[in-house]
Scaffold this motif. Structure first.
Motif, PDB file in Angstrom:
ATOM      1  N   TYR A   1     -44.643  -4.015 -93.426  1.00 50.81           N
ATOM      2  CA  TYR A   1     -44.895  -3.753 -92.002  1.00 50.81           C
ATOM      3  C   TYR A   1     -44.056  -4.688 -91.145  1.00 50.81           C
ATOM      4  O   TYR A   1     -43.461  -4.275 -90.139  1.00 50.81           O
ATOM      5  N   ASP A   2     -43.979  -5.931 -91.543  1.00 50.20           N
ATOM      6  CA  ASP A   2     -43.242  -6.918 -90.756  1.00 50.20           C
ATOM      7  C   ASP A   2     -41.742  -6.637 -90.749  1.00 50.20           C
ATOM      8  O   ASP A   2     -41.082  -6.777 -89.720  1.00 50.20           O
ATOM      9  N   LYS A   3     -41.205  -6.188 -91.886  1.00 48.63           N
ATOM     10  CA  LYS A   3     -39.755  -6.035 -92.008  1.00 48.63           C
ATOM     11  C   LYS A   3     -39.264  -4.642 -91.635  1.00 48.63           C
ATOM     12  O   LYS A   3     -38.163  -4.491 -91.088  1.00 48.63           O
ATOM     13  N   PHE A   4     -40.063  -3.603 -91.907  1.00 48.52           N
ATOM     14  CA  PHE A   4     -39.547  -2.242 -91.789  1.00 48.52           C
ATOM     15  C   PHE A   4     -40.215  -1.392 -90.690  1.00 48.52           C
ATOM     16  O   PHE A   4     -39.891  -0.219 -90.551  1.00 48.52           O
ATOM     17  N   TYR A   5     -41.165  -1.970 -89.954  1.00 48.25           N
ATOM     18  CA  TYR A   5     -41.778  -1.230 -88.847  1.00 48.25           C
ATOM     19  C   TYR A   5     -41.359  -1.864 -87.529  1.00 48.25           C
ATOM     20  O   TYR A   5     -41.362  -3.096 -87.418  1.00 48.25           O
ATOM     21  N   PRO A   6     -40.990  -1.063 -86.530  1.00 54.60           N
ATOM     22  CA  PRO A   6     -40.936   0.400 -86.511  1.00 54.60           C
ATOM     23  C   PRO A   6     -39.816   0.955 -87.396  1.00 54.60           C
ATOM     24  O   PRO A   6     -38.844   0.262 -87.694  1.00 54.60           O
ATOM     25  N   LEU A   7     -39.965   2.208 -87.783  1.00 54.73           N
ATOM     26  CA  LEU A   7     -38.923   2.898 -88.526  1.00 54.73           C
ATOM     27  C   LEU A   7     -37.691   3.045 -87.640  1.00 54.73           C
ATOM     28  O   LEU A   7     -37.787   3.088 -86.418  1.00 54.73           O
ATOM     29  N   ASN A   8     -36.531   3.163 -88.277  1.00 51.42           N
ATOM     30  CA  ASN A   8     -35.291   3.358 -87.507  1.00 51.42           C
ATOM     31  C   ASN A   8     -35.100   4.803 -87.083  1.00 51.42           C
ATOM     32  O   ASN A   8     -34.505   5.073 -86.031  1.00 51.42           O
ATOM     33  N   LEU A   9     -35.605   5.732 -87.889  1.00 55.88           N
ATOM     34  CA  LEU A   9     -35.346   7.145 -87.610  1.00 55.88           C
ATOM     35  C   LEU A   9     -36.447   8.003 -88.199  1.00 55.88           C
ATOM     36  O   LEU A   9     -36.965   7.712 -89.285  1.00 55.88           O
ATOM     37  N   MET A  10     -36.807   9.060 -87.472  1.00 58.42           N
ATOM     38  CA  MET A  10     -37.679  10.097 -88.015  1.00 58.42           C
ATOM     39  C   MET A  10     -36.887  11.398 -87.998  1.00 58.42           C
ATOM     40  O   MET A  10     -36.449  11.850 -86.939  1.00 58.42           O
ATOM     41  N   ALA A  11     -36.658  11.966 -89.169  1.00 62.92           N
ATOM     42  CA  ALA A  11     -35.930  13.231 -89.282  1.00 62.92           C
ATOM     43  C   ALA A  11     -36.890  14.293 -89.800  1.00 62.92           C
ATOM     44  O   ALA A  11     -37.547  14.103 -90.829  1.00 62.92           O
TER      45      ALA A  11
ATOM     46  N   ILE B   1     -47.814   9.158 -79.967  1.00 65.30           N
ATOM     47  CA  ILE B   1     -48.953   8.760 -79.128  1.00 65.30           C
ATOM     48  C   ILE B   1     -49.899   7.824 -79.877  1.00 65.30           C
ATOM     49  O   ILE B   1     -50.423   6.866 -79.291  1.00 65.30           O
ATOM     50  N   LEU B   2     -50.112   8.051 -81.181  1.00 66.56           N
ATOM     51  CA  LEU B   2     -51.009   7.163 -81.923  1.00 66.56           C
ATOM     52  C   LEU B   2     -50.310   5.856 -82.280  1.00 66.56           C
ATOM     53  O   LEU B   2     -50.966   4.793 -82.333  1.00 66.56           O
ATOM     54  N   GLY B   3     -48.986   5.914 -82.511  1.00 66.95           N
ATOM     55  CA  GLY B   3     -48.263   4.668 -82.756  1.00 66.95           C
ATOM     56  C   GLY B   3     -48.311   3.745 -81.555  1.00 66.95           C
ATOM     57  O   GLY B   3     -48.574   2.547 -81.683  1.00 66.95           O
ATOM     58  N   LEU B   4     -48.082   4.306 -80.376  1.00 66.70           N
ATOM     59  CA  LEU B   4     -48.131   3.503 -79.142  1.00 66.70           C
ATOM     60  C   LEU B   4     -49.535   2.942 -78.907  1.00 66.70           C
ATOM     61  O   LEU B   4     -49.695   1.795 -78.497  1.00 66.70           O
ATOM     62  N   GLU B   5     -50.541   3.757 -79.167  1.00 68.22           N
ATOM     63  CA  GLU B   5     -51.913   3.349 -78.870  1.00 68.22           C
ATOM     64  C   GLU B   5     -52.449   2.343 -79.879  1.00 68.22           C
ATOM     65  O   GLU B   5     -53.183   1.416 -79.529  1.00 68.22           O
ATOM     66  N   LEU B   6     -52.102   2.509 -81.162  1.00 61.10           N
ATOM     67  CA  LEU B   6     -52.707   1.690 -82.211  1.00 61.10           C
ATOM     68  C   LEU B   6     -51.863   0.487 -82.620  1.00 61.10           C
ATOM     69  O   LEU B   6     -52.400  -0.498 -83.142  1.00 61.10           O
ATOM     70  N   THR B   7     -50.543   0.553 -82.427  1.00 59.29           N
ATOM     71  CA  THR B   7     -49.686  -0.575 -82.842  1.00 59.29           C
ATOM     72  C   THR B   7     -48.973  -1.220 -81.665  1.00 59.29           C
ATOM     73  O   THR B   7     -48.234  -2.189 -81.870  1.00 59.29           O
ATOM     74  N   ASP B   8     -49.167  -0.657 -80.460  1.00 59.76           N
ATOM     75  CA  ASP B   8     -48.466  -1.153 -79.262  1.00 59.76           C
ATOM     76  C   ASP B   8     -46.954  -1.072 -79.423  1.00 59.76           C
ATOM     77  O   ASP B   8     -46.211  -1.873 -78.855  1.00 59.76           O
ATOM     78  N   ASN B   9     -46.518  -0.119 -80.223  1.00 60.94           N
ATOM     79  CA  ASN B   9     -45.091   0.025 -80.476  1.00 60.94           C
ATOM     80  C   ASN B   9     -44.779   1.473 -80.811  1.00 60.94           C
ATOM     81  O   ASN B   9     -45.638   2.201 -81.344  1.00 60.94           O
ATOM     82  N   LEU B  10     -43.579   1.897 -80.501  1.00 60.23           N
ATOM     83  CA  LEU B  10     -43.144   3.206 -80.958  1.00 60.23           C
ATOM     84  C   LEU B  10     -43.027   3.180 -82.476  1.00 60.23           C
ATOM     85  O   LEU B  10     -42.515   2.201 -83.044  1.00 60.23           O
ATOM     86  N   PRO B  11     -43.462   4.231 -83.177  1.00 59.54           N
ATOM     87  CA  PRO B  11     -43.327   4.230 -84.641  1.00 59.54           C
ATOM     88  C   PRO B  11     -41.870   4.357 -85.075  1.00 59.54           C
ATOM     89  O   PRO B  11     -41.513   4.006 -86.198  1.00 59.54           O
ATOM     90  N   PHE B  12     -41.022   4.854 -84.198  1.00 60.78           N
ATOM     91  CA  PHE B  12     -39.577   4.980 -84.415  1.00 60.78           C
ATOM     92  C   PHE B  12     -38.951   5.181 -83.042  1.00 60.78           C
ATOM     93  O   PHE B  12     -39.613   5.654 -82.119  1.00 60.78           O
ATOM     94  N   LYS B  13     -37.691   4.847 -82.916  1.00 62.91           N
ATOM     95  CA  LYS B  13     -37.025   4.969 -81.621  1.00 62.91           C
ATOM     96  C   LYS B  13     -36.029   6.115 -81.576  1.00 62.91           C
ATOM     97  O   LYS B  13     -35.455   6.394 -80.521  1.00 62.91           O
ATOM     98  N   ASN B  14     -35.813   6.744 -82.720  1.00 62.81           N
ATOM     99  CA  ASN B  14     -34.872   7.860 -82.791  1.00 62.81           C
ATOM    100  C   ASN B  14     -35.481   9.003 -83.591  1.00 62.81           C
ATOM    101  O   ASN B  14     -36.088   8.775 -84.649  1.00 62.81           O
TER     102      ASN B  14
END
Length: 1008
Positions: free
Chosen positions: A530-540, A555-568
C-alpha cells in the motif's frame, strides 16, 4: 531479503545459459544454430512461462530504488473462461507493464478473480439441476454455498491458467480472490464507515428485479432489447410465448361525467396498480380536466388527473397512466406529486393486491384484463408499437421494477468530487471523448442500490435491531457490536435488544470498487504494498464499465483513502468480429482465443460447439447461428489455423484500441504468424552469414565510415521506427506501434535490406561483410526489443541468439538488468537518422518496385532475366543504380541495366516520376498479345477502383453519414486511403507505347 536475492540469483544463473559470453579469440560471439526450418509457436512458447514464474521475473522489489509503476488486472469471473475480450484487455495491460519493466521501472501488476455473485450462483445452480436434479432452495443456503466453494476449487483456476497461456506477466504471488477473508474484512469496514458517515442508508425504493434470479440486479445485467413490432418471446416460467410490441389504448371515465380519457400503455396488466392519469400542462385537449378525477373500472377507486411536462403529447393519445410501483419514470413522478405506491406484481411475477386476479402470472393476467376492458367497451384499439424491453442478460427474463427495502449509497457528494477531479485534471481519462460520458454519469444523482438477494456473495454487515415495536438498522462487525450501537438509538440496555442479521449480499460492483486499495493491504496503511504502490499509476479497462466500475472505484477511493485510486484511466473498445459486429453468443460469432492459439479443425469446432449446447451453455438458436458462422468464415481454411500466442497478441493491438469497437480477423492473425516466421528466418539468415566471416586483420578495424549505403539507410529507418514506437507506446496508440514495427521489420529490413547484404557478404572486400554484420546485429537487437512487449515468446527465444560483437561500432546492448531486455530509446539512436539519405534510397527502391510491378503485370518470368532500360535526368539516381547495379539485378531478377534512349521496341514501360521512365524487355511473349492483355487487365482494375472511390465519396458526403457507427466510418476512411494509394500505383504503369498496327486505335486505353 533472502528470498529476494535468492530469486535474483536463480534468474541470473538461468540467463547465463543465454549469455553473450565474450570470446577472447574472436570478435564475434558464437551462438547456437537455429535448428528448426521454420517458426513453430508450439515449440517456441512451450514451458517458457513456467520458467518465468518459477524464477520470479514478475515479482516487484519492495525496497527497490527504481521508479514504481503499478496496475491491477480487472478481476475476471472465477467461473469464467478466457474470451477475446479478456485477451484484448490483458494484452493491452501486459504490453504496458512489460515496456515499463524494460525502461527501468519496478512494476507491480496484480492478478485476482472476482466471486461474481450472479454468474457463479447461476452456473452452480445449473450444474446441480442437470447433474443431481437439486435446487438451491432444496439444499438450503449453507449447503448450497459449500457446493459453490467446491465448484470454485475445482473450476475456478481455469481462467488463471489461460491468462498464463497468454503470457501475462502478473505477480501471481499476490493473487487475490474477492471472497478471501482479507478482502471481505476490507469490504465490511468500507460498508461500516460509509454507514457511519450517513452515506449508506436503508430505504424502500424501486429496483431492477429478476423473477428467475429472485434478486435485484445492476444496470449492467439489463439489456434493453429493441422490439420493432408484434414479437413473441419465450420466457422462463411460461409454456407459451408471450407477445410484445403492441400499444393498448383504453379509456378511463371521468367522475360525474360521460367523458372519457384514453390512455396508451404497452403493459396493460399494470393498470391494476394505477394511481393517476397524467397529461401535459400545455395540451389543449385536456386543460378543462384540471382538478378532475377518473374512475378505475375494476375497483371503483377514483384517481387524480395530474399535469406534468414529462408527458409526450405526441405519444399515443397524449394521456398516460401512472403506475409508480412498476415504472421508474412513474416512480419519480409520484414522488414529485406525492402519490402513493400500489404494488400489484410480486417477486415471483404473480399478481397481488387485486382480489379476482391474485395468484395469476402477470402475462396471463394481461390477457384477462384486455378481454375485460374490451367487454366493458373501454378497450379502444391495439396497434403495433416499437418498444424497448428490459431483459436480464443472465436469465433472459423480463426485468420487473418493484418497490423493495434495500441498502443504498448516497452518491450526491461523492459525484461532485468525481466531477471536480476530472475538471481539475487530477484524473485523466483517455481517450478524452469519454470525459463527456463521465460527466453524464456523475450528474445522474440516482443513489446506488448495493444489496442483492443472492446466496453466494459477501454478506452485508447490516443488522436489524428490535426492542418491542421499535426497530433500527445498524452496520456492525458482529451481533454484539450491533447491540451496543443500537442501544444508543433505542435507548435501552443492549442485552434486551433482539438482533437479526441481514441475509442479503453486497452488489459485486461494491466489492470490486475497493479492489484497487484492498488488494494492496488497505485498511493497513503501513502495508509495504500500500505504501509503495498506491495509488495505482493506471487503470485500463473497457469503456462499457466506465460508470459501473471506474466511477465507483474513484468515488470510494476518494472517500475511504482520501486519495484517487489512480490518476490515469485508459479505456479500450469492445471486441468485434472481422465485419465489425459485436461478439456474442446470440450472434454465434464468438471466437475462443485458445482455438486461435492452438488451431482447430472445422469438425472439432463443430463438436465443441455441440457440446456447449449439450452442457446448456448455448441455446438451440445460438448453436445454429454458431455453426452457420463457422461454416461461412472458416470453411476455406478448414477451421481456424494455428497462430500462436504472439501472433494473437500482435493482431489484437493492430487495431486502434481507443475506438468504440476493436475488430478481430483470424486471417490477419494467421498473417502475423507468417510475420513471426519472417523474423525467425532473418535471425537464421544472420547466423548463416556470420558463419562465413573470418577474423579481420589485427591492424584494421571497422569504423562507422565503413558502413555501406544501405547499412546507413536501414539504421536511419531503425531510428525513425524507434521514435514512432516510443511515441505511440507513450500515448497508448498501440496500432501505430505495431504498424511501424511490421513495416520496418517485414518490408524494409527483411524484404529489402537483407537482400542488399547478400552481395556484400560474398564481396572480396571483407570489410563490407563485417559492416553488414554489425548492422544486422544492431537492427535485430533493437527491433526485437521494441517488439518484445507484443511478441513475448518469440523475442525471448531469439534475442539471446542474435550474434553480437564484443564492441559494436553502432550500439552496445548492455542490459541494465539481466531479467529484462532493455528497451531502445529514441535519443540513443537519433544520430543515425538521415532524412536526405532516406529520400535518396526511396527513389532507388521505387525504381526497383516499379520494375517488379511491370514484370508482374506482364507475367515476365524471373527465369528469363530481361534487360531494363532507364531514361532519367536524375543524376543522383543514375549514379546510385550504376554503383549498386548488382543489388538492383538481385532484387529485380533482371540481367542487364542500360541508360538512355530505348532502341528495343519489344518493351513495356512505366513512369517513375517526371524525371524518370522505365522500360522492361518483354521476353518470351508476343508483344501484341501481351500489351492487349495488360491494357485490358489494367483498365479493368483502374475503372473498378475509380467506381469504388466514386461510390465511397458519395456515401461519405451524404448528410446521414454522421449517423453511422464510428467503426463503419473508420473502415471507410481506411478503405479510401488504401484504394487511392493502389490507384496511384496502377497509374504509374503507363501503357502508352503504340504498336505498329495499333496507330489510331485504342486511344481510350491510354493512361496518363
Amino acid at each position: 531479503m533472502f528470498f529476494h536475492y535468492n530469486t535474483y540469483n536463480c534468474i541470473r544463473s538461468y540467463l547465463c545459459l543465454w549469455s553473450r559470453s565474450i570470446s577472447k579469440t574472436s570478435r564475434i560471439i558464437p551462438k547456437p544454430n537455429l535448428s528448426a526450418s521454420a517458426y513453430q509457436p508450439q515449440f517456441v512458447e512451450k514451458h517458457v512461462y513456467q520458467e518465468w514464474e518459477r524464477n520470479g521475473l514478475f515479482t516487484p522489489e519492495n525496497f527497490s530504488d527504481k521508479p514504481s509503476f503499478s496496475m491491477v488486472l480487472p478481476p475476471p469471473n472465477v467461473t469464467g473462461k478466457l474470451h477475446l475480450g479478456h485477451a484484448l484487455a490483458g494484452t493491452v495491460q501486459d504490453v504496458i507493464v512489460r515496456r515499463k519493466r524494460a525502461t527501468g521501472h519496478n512494476v507491480l501488476w496484480l492478478p485476482g478473480t472476482d466471486h461474481a455473485g450472479i454468474a457463479t450462483q447461476g452456473v452452480v445452480e445449473k450444474y446441480l439441476k442437470s447433474r443431481h436434479n437439486l435446487t438451491r432452495h432444496g439444499l438450503g443456503r449453507d449447503k448450497f454455498n459449500k457446493e459453490v466453494w467446491k465448484w470454485k476449487e475445482k473450476h475456478g483456476n481455469t481462467i488463471c491458467q489461460q491468462l498464463r497461456t497468454m503470457g501475462y506477466s502478473l505477480d501471481w504471488g499476490r493473487e487475490m480472490f474477492t471472497m478471501d477473508r482479507k478482502h471481505i474484512n476490507a469490504v465490511n469496514l468500507a460498508f461500516i464507515r460509509l454507514f457511519q458517515k450517513g452515506l449508506i442508508y436503508r430505504q424502500k425504493a424501486l429496483v431492477n428485479w429478476c423473477n428467475t434470479l429472485q434478486s435485484t440486479v445492476s444496470d449492467i445485467e439489463v439489456d434493453n432489447v429493441e422490439i420493432t413490432g408484434p414479437t413473441e418471446l419465450r420466457l422462463p416460467g411460461y409454456n407459451e410465448p408471450v407477445k410484445f410490441g403492441q400499444l393498448y389504448d383504453f379509456a378511463y371515465r371521468i367522475c360525474d361525467s360521460m367523458e372519457e380519457v384514453v390512455v396508451s400503455t404497452t403493459m396493460p396488466e399494470t393498470m391494476l396498480g394505477d394511481v393517476a392519469v397524467a397529461v401535459h400542462p400545455d395540451d389543449s385537449r385536456y386543460k378543462h380536466l384540471r382538478k378532475k378525477r377518473v374512475i378505475h373500472p375494476f375497483n371503483g377507486n377514483t384517481l387524480p388527473i395530474i399535469f406534468d411536462d414529462f408527458v409526450d403529447m405526441k405519444f399515443g393519445t397524449g394521456a398516460v397512466k401512472i403506475t409508480p410501483a412498476h415504472s421508474k419514470i412513474d416512480y419519480e413522478v409520484a414522488k414529485e406529486h406525492k402519490l402513493e405506491l400500489h404494488q400489484v406484481i410480486d417477486e415471483q411475477g404473480n399478481i397481488i393486491n387485486s382480489k379476482e386476479y391474485n395468484g395469476l402470472k402477470k402475462y396471463h393476467c394481461r390477457e384477462e384484463i384486455v378481454k375485460r376492458l374490451d367487454g366493458l367497451g373501454l378497450l379502444k384499439k391495439v396497434t403495433p408499437h416499437s418498444m424497448s424491453l428490459p431483459i436480464c442478460n443472465r436469465t433472459n427474463d423480463v426485468i420487473e421494477y418493484l418497490p423493495k427495502e434495500q441498502w443504498f449509497l448516497n452518491c450526491s457528494s461523492l459525484n461532485k468530487k468525481a466531477i471536480e477531479v476530472v475538471e481539475k485534471g487530477e484524473l485523466k481519462i483517455q481517450p478524452e471523448k469519454f470525459v463527456k460520458n463521465w460527466m453524464n454519469w456523475c450528474k445522474d444523482d440516482r443513489d446506488w442500490c448495493v444489496s442483492r438477494q443472492l446466496w453466494w456473495g459477501q454478506e452485508i454487515p447490516g443488522y436489524k435491531c428490535t426492542y418491542g415495536s421499535n426497530t433500527t438498522w445498524v452496520a456492525a462487525n458482529d451481533e454484539h457490536e450491533a447491540k451496543d450501537i443500537s442501544a444508543k438509538f433505542l435507548d435501552i440496555e443492549a442485552d434486551k435488544i433482539q438482533v437479526e442479521k441481514d441475509t442479503d449480499v453486497l452488489d459485486t460492483w461494491f466489492s470490486s470498487a475497493i479492489y484497487p486499495f484492498s488488494s494492496l493491504g488497505w485498511p493497513d496503511k503501513y502495508s509495504l504494498d500500500y505504501d509503495k504502490f498506491y495509488p495505482l499509476n493506471l487503470m485500463a479497462t473497457g469503456h462499457d464499465i466506465l460508470g459501473l466500475w471506474v466511477h465507483r472505484m474513484v468515488i470510494l477511493g476518494l472517500e475511504l483513502t482520501d486519495n484517487l485510486p489512480f490518476k490515469n484511466v485508459l479505456l479500450h473498445g469492445i471486441i468485434c468480429d472481422n465485419k465489425g459486429s459485436k461478439m456474442s453468443k446470440s450472434k454465434g460469432n464468438v471466437i475462443d482465443p485458445i482455438d486461435v492459439i492452438n488451431g482447430i479443425s472445422l469438425d472439432e469446432l463443430k463438436k465443441k460447439t455441440e457440446k456447449m449446447y449439450a452442457d446448456g451453455i448455448l441455446s438451440k438458436s445460438e448453436l445454429v447461428k454458431s455453426l452457420e458462422y463457422h461454416k461461412s468464415n472458416f470453411s476455406n481454411t478448414k477451421g481456424i489455423p494455428e497462430c500462436g500466442v504472439d501472433a494473437l497478441r500482435f493482431t489484437l493491438l493492430s487495431q486502434d484500441i481507443k475506438s468504440h469497437f476493436v475488430n478481430f480477423d483470424v486471417n490477419m492473425c494467421h498473417s502475423n504468424k507468417l510475420f513471426c516466421n519472417k523474423i525467425w528466418q532473418s535471425v537464421k539468415y544472420t547466423h548463416l552469414q556470420f558463419a562465413k566471416l573470418k577474423e579481420l586483420p589485427k591492424k584494421r578495424t571497422i569504423l562507422e565510415n565503413d558502413l555501406t549505403f544501405f547499412d546507413a539507410w536501414i539504421l536511419s529507418r531503425l531510428a525513425y521506427m524507434i521514435d514512432i514506437v516510443n511515441t505511440a507506446m507513450g500515448n497508448h496508440d498501440f496500432h501505430l506501434a505495431t504498424k511501424a514495427l511490421r513495416t520496418f521489420i517485414y518490408n524494409e529490413f527483411c524484404d529489402v535490406y537483407l537482400e542488399t547484404t547478400k552481395p556484400g557478404f560474398e564481396h572480396k572486400d571483407k570489410k563490407i561483410g563485417y559492416a553488414h554484420a554489425h548492422t544486422l546485429s544492431t537492427i535485430l537487437n533493437a527491433s526485437l526489443r521494441c517488439l518484445n512487449p507484443f511478441m513475448i515468446y518469440l523475442t525471448y527465444d531469439l534475442i539471446p541468439r542474435i550474434p553480437q560483437f564484443e564492441e559494436s561500432i553502432i550500439y552496445n546492448f548492455n542490459d541494465y538488468d539481466e531479467k529484462y531486455f532493455k528497451y531502445p530509446q529514441s535519443d540513443e539512436f537519433s544520430k543515425w537518422r538521415n532524412i536526405n539519405l532516406e529520400i535518396q534510397v526511396d527513389q532507388f527502391l521505387s525504381t526497383i518496385f516499379l520494375i517488379r510491378q511491370l514484370k508482374g503485370y506482364y507475367n515476365i518470368s524471373n527465369k528469363l532475366r530481361p534487360t531494363v532500360y532507364i531514361n532519367t535526368t536524375n543524376n543522383v539516381l543514375k549514379a546510385d543504380i550504376n554503383k549498386y547495379s548488382d543489388i538492383v539485378k538481385n532484387l529485380t531478377k533482371c540481367d542487364n541495366i542500360q541508360f538512355g534512349e530505348v532502341t528495343n521496341k519489344n518493351v513495356v514501360s512505366g513512369q517513375l516520376d517526371k524525371d524518370t521512365k522505365l522500360y522492361v524487355e518483354l521476353l518470351g511473349k508476343d508483344l501484341n498479345v501481351a500489351m492487349r492483355e495488360a491494357k485490358a487487365k489494367l483498365m479493368k482494375k483502374v475503372n473498378k477502383l475509380e467506381d469504388y472511390l466514386a461510390k465511397l465519396e458519395q456515401k461519405m458526403s451524404s448528410p446521414n453519414y454522421v449517423n453511422l457507427s464510428e467503426f463503419t466510418r473508420m473502415i471507410d476512411r481506411e478503405n479510401e486511403k488504401s484504394k487511392r494509394e493502389e490507384l496511384m500505383q496502377l497509374k504509374r504503369l503507363v501503357v502508352d507505347d503504340v504498336l505498329p498496327d495499333d496507330k489510331g486505335k485504342d486511344d481510350n486505353m491510354k493512361l496518363s
